[in-house]
Design an enzyme around this catalytic site. Sequence first.
Site, mmCIF file in Angstrom:
data_model
loop_
_atom_site.group_PDB
_atom_site.id
_atom_site.type_symbol
_atom_site.label_atom_id
_atom_site.label_comp_id
_atom_site.label_asym_id
_atom_site.label_seq_id
_atom_site.Cartn_x
_atom_site.Cartn_y
_atom_site.Cartn_z
ATOM 1 N N SER A 15 51.460 31.474 72.515
ATOM 2 C CA SER A 15 50.862 30.219 72.079
ATOM 3 C C SER A 15 49.467 30.415 71.497
ATOM 4 C CB SER A 15 50.804 29.244 73.256
ATOM 5 O OG SER A 15 52.107 28.946 73.712
ATOM 6 N N GLU A 35 54.086 41.695 67.885
ATOM 7 C CA GLU A 35 54.734 41.161 69.084
ATOM 8 C C GLU A 35 55.884 42.077 69.457
ATOM 9 O OE1 GLU A 35 55.930 39.855 72.237
ATOM 10 O OE2 GLU A 35 54.281 38.615 71.437
ATOM 11 N N CYS A 43 55.404 30.950 77.238
ATOM 12 C CA CYS A 43 55.710 29.520 77.342
ATOM 13 C C CYS A 43 57.042 29.181 76.684
ATOM 14 C CB CYS A 43 54.590 28.692 76.720
ATOM 15 S SG CYS A 43 54.901 26.916 76.771
ATOM 16 N N CYS A 48 57.282 27.753 80.385
ATOM 17 C CA CYS A 48 57.279 26.307 80.578
ATOM 18 C C CYS A 48 58.379 25.576 79.815
ATOM 19 C CB CYS A 48 55.908 25.723 80.234
ATOM 20 S SG CYS A 48 55.055 26.490 78.870
ATOM 21 N N ALA A 115 51.912 47.179 69.733
ATOM 22 C CA ALA A 115 50.695 47.681 69.108
ATOM 23 C C ALA A 115 49.670 47.979 70.189
ATOM 24 C CB ALA A 115 50.142 46.668 68.114
ATOM 25 N N GLY A 176 53.717 30.373 96.951
ATOM 26 C CA GLY A 176 53.450 28.977 97.266
ATOM 27 C C GLY A 176 52.855 28.199 96.120
ATOM 28 N N GLU A 182 58.349 24.749 91.706
ATOM 29 C CA GLU A 182 59.192 24.216 90.632
ATOM 30 C C GLU A 182 60.604 24.769 90.712
ATOM 31 O OE1 GLU A 182 55.811 23.255 87.231
ATOM 32 O OE2 GLU A 182 56.757 25.230 87.265
ATOM 33 N N ARG A 199 53.062 34.164 102.112
ATOM 34 C CA ARG A 199 52.187 34.987 102.959
ATOM 35 C C ARG A 199 51.118 34.141 103.640
ATOM 36 N NH1 ARG A 199 51.672 40.620 102.217
ATOM 37 N NH2 ARG A 199 49.492 40.378 102.840
ATOM 38 N N ARG A 205 47.703 25.815 96.400
ATOM 39 C CA ARG A 205 46.264 25.938 96.640
ATOM 40 C C ARG A 205 45.507 25.476 95.396
ATOM 41 N NH1 ARG A 205 44.190 28.633 100.654
ATOM 42 N NH2 ARG A 205 46.124 29.820 100.945
ATOM 43 N N ASP A 304 45.884 33.667 78.708
ATOM 44 C CA ASP A 304 45.993 34.138 80.086
ATOM 45 C C ASP A 304 45.423 35.534 80.280
ATOM 46 O OD1 ASP A 304 47.278 31.761 80.426
ATOM 47 O OD2 ASP A 304 49.195 32.607 81.080
ATOM 48 N N ALA A 342 49.914 19.949 85.693
ATOM 49 C CA ALA A 342 51.104 19.344 86.292
ATOM 50 C C ALA A 342 51.908 20.399 87.023
ATOM 51 C CB ALA A 342 51.967 18.673 85.227
ATOM 52 N N HIS A 437 53.115 -4.566 83.843
ATOM 53 C CA HIS A 437 54.039 -4.845 84.945
ATOM 54 C C HIS A 437 55.452 -5.135 84.430
ATOM 55 C CE1 HIS A 437 55.196 -6.277 88.920
ATOM 56 N NE2 HIS A 437 55.773 -7.318 88.333
ATOM 57 N N GLU A 442 50.943 0.987 86.626
ATOM 58 C CA GLU A 442 50.017 -0.123 86.910
ATOM 59 C C GLU A 442 49.248 0.076 88.200
ATOM 60 O OE1 GLU A 442 51.707 -3.978 88.006
ATOM 61 O OE2 GLU A 442 53.637 -2.997 88.344
#
Length: 448
Positions: A15, A35, A43, A48, A115, A176, A182, A199, A205, A304, A342, A437, A442
Amino acid sequence: MSDFDYDLFVIGAGSGGVRASRVAASHGARVAVAEEYRVGGTCVIRGCVPKKLLVYGAHFAEDIHDARKFGWDVPECRFDWNVLRDNVLAEVDRLEGLYGQTLDNHHVTVFKTRATIVGPQKVRLADGTELTAERILIATGGWPHVPEFPGSEHAITSNEVFHLETLPKRIMIAGGGYIANEFAGIFNEFGSQVTIVNRGDTILRGYDEQIRDRLLQISMTKGIHFKFNVPFRSIEKNDDGTLTVHLENCDPFIVDAVLMATGRVPNTKGIGLEEVGVELDDQGAIKVDETNQSSVPSIYAVGDVTNRIQLTPVAIREGQAFADSVFGGKPTVVDYQNVPSAVFSHPPIGAVGMTEAEARNKLGTVRIYTSDFRAMKNVLAGRNERALYKMVVNAATDQVVGLHMIGPDAPEILQAAAIAVKAGLTKADFDATVALHPSMAEELVLLK
């Protein structure tokens, strides 16, 4: 004409690398990218995107059941892992083609090979070809971390999980964090017996304590088993293909698969960084300044591999900022404050800003507002699962400094609400907004 083969050579077409490549090229730079696996990066290819498609597939398990309460005559249904797996992989193929097309449309040269760096302004391809570039950008992302212990080679990671030949009836997931939780939700909805082994004594966390406790409670209610403070001793592969897992202070487990979701580390090994003087931190991440420049002036890094915030949108922002700053004449610095995140668990989590604990430590006096409710859909379906929305407010200024949510569509709702937190709006601004509503969202403007 430049004395270099390219103005920019990018290693890694994920990305961040793709965004930097195409934006730099649009500014007139001569760009090449290497690549070694597939264009699109973690991703798109094995992260993801395919994972979210599995999340969608898993949701149908509950949706089909709940549909009966809404008057639909739904026959007994059978889940076919192979159909979903193959359809997801086909979608990954389609997206990879689009990413390659984007690079081609911007006249970026793509080398589908490994590379390495052999000089501050020189790279070597796997076939021995050496190319020069005025600037080099490292965007090689992260790689799953697998602890070393006897038999750890029998475990899989999030790289391989999308290619499983069969759906495991029993799966053990180590970790964890968000990846572990997920996939625990995904496989549980598909009918697998899921055990999470950690562990430590905490899941997720860094997320707000009330929110992660709610996910733990709901996950256990759904039948997911948890083992805390339990290190691995060994994994043995049995003649029938099953695995016997030995844990500290536990009886052995026999499972069909072990998924290691124990974190990701910067993918910097074997690239040649240290040989040319690029400084790495103790986790192997490339040290960069706010302009994404490393200790070697001609070498930059985004995503990353720098281990700042391991999120795809952050890598994209960094790639854009790099290209605009270096080739577009528009100096840009990424703002890392109030980045939303998320967890696509079952149910999902959305969060932005400070947790309650962080706010109390930093601000001293805070006000906390919560809404603990059952979504209307869950009420009619007879599902006791409760959503929890939490707002953290600076008591001195009334500014909303954190929003944390768990419940149906929480990430979709949180994205819009994150704009308010980023803009520095107050609790009074939320209160002054008329509710939409009936909706779950809401609750954000009705918090008392």
